[in-house]
Scaffold this motif. Structure first.
Motif, mmCIF file in Angstrom:
data_model
loop_
_atom_site.group_PDB
_atom_site.id
_atom_site.type_symbol
_atom_site.label_atom_id
_atom_site.label_comp_id
_atom_site.label_asym_id
_atom_site.label_seq_id
_atom_site.Cartn_x
_atom_site.Cartn_y
_atom_site.Cartn_z
ATOM 1 N N ASP A 94 29.427 -20.706 -56.508
ATOM 2 C CA ASP A 94 28.310 -21.287 -56.899
ATOM 3 C C ASP A 94 27.220 -22.653 -57.263
ATOM 4 O O ASP A 94 25.998 -22.538 -56.338
ATOM 5 N N ILE A 95 28.596 -23.964 -57.243
ATOM 6 C CA ILE A 95 27.661 -24.700 -57.039
ATOM 7 C C ILE A 95 27.246 -24.778 -55.379
ATOM 8 O O ILE A 95 26.591 -25.471 -55.277
ATOM 9 N N ALA A 96 28.011 -24.590 -54.492
ATOM 10 C CA ALA A 96 28.072 -25.014 -53.486
ATOM 11 C C ALA A 96 26.462 -24.155 -53.104
ATOM 12 O O ALA A 96 25.276 -24.319 -52.833
ATOM 13 N N SER A 97 26.417 -23.150 -53.578
ATOM 14 C CA SER A 97 24.844 -22.485 -52.753
ATOM 15 C C SER A 97 23.845 -22.988 -54.245
ATOM 16 O O SER A 97 22.778 -23.329 -53.593
ATOM 17 N N GLY A 100 23.420 -25.344 -51.878
ATOM 18 C CA GLY A 100 21.559 -25.424 -50.116
ATOM 19 C C GLY A 100 23.133 -24.531 -49.740
ATOM 20 O O GLY A 100 22.503 -24.620 -48.233
ATOM 21 N N GLU A 101 24.248 -24.628 -49.498
ATOM 22 C CA GLU A 101 25.435 -23.776 -48.961
ATOM 23 C C GLU A 101 25.477 -22.372 -49.448
ATOM 24 O O GLU A 101 25.903 -22.636 -50.305
ATOM 25 N N PRO A 102 24.769 -21.823 -48.415
ATOM 26 C CA PRO A 102 24.560 -20.185 -49.280
ATOM 27 C C PRO A 102 25.106 -19.397 -48.571
ATOM 28 O O PRO A 102 25.828 -18.092 -49.798
ATOM 29 N N ASP A 103 26.852 -19.417 -48.470
ATOM 30 C CA ASP A 103 28.143 -18.944 -47.899
ATOM 31 C C ASP A 103 29.446 -19.511 -48.825
ATOM 32 O O ASP A 103 30.631 -20.014 -48.324
#
Length: 107
Positions: A94-97, A100-103
């Motif tokens: 969730d933090i990555a998303s 801006g990291e979609p996967d």
């Protein structure tokens, strides 16, 4: 005629030795540049990790100064959770998303 062939051989050997020395110098320059690049990348990564750690400590109000606390943080970020619709996620994903990291969950 022999002297001229011997002279030609000597010139060719000297040219080959000069080329070999230049090739060795170029290899050393390349190796030095690669070392310099790797050192700069390590320095940038270390700086980034320190900044991220500071943000995490500020956001949580905690200090992760023991192995146990770092292990608990890792477990919390990687724990498999499920949305109400049954879709799996992790807090780290969730933090990555959000960043801006979609996967994010597929790392």
């Amino acid at each position: 005629m022999t002297a001229s062939i011997d002279e030609q051989i000597a010139r060719k050997r000297a040219a080959a030795d000069k080329q070999a020395a230049r090739a060795a110098a170029l290899k050393k320059e390349l190796k030095d540049l690669e070392k310099k690049k790797a050192a700069a990348e390590r320095k940038a990564r270390t700086h980034r990790l320190v900044e991220i750690g500071a943000i995490l400590e500020q956001a949580t109000g905690l200090t992760f100064d023991t192995e146990d606390s770092r292990r608990a943080l890792s477990a919390a970020l990687n724990e498999q959770l499920y949305y109400s619709n049954g879709v799996a996620f992790t807090r780290g994903g969730d933090i990555a998303s959000a960043c801006g990291e979609p996967d994010g969950d597929q790392r």
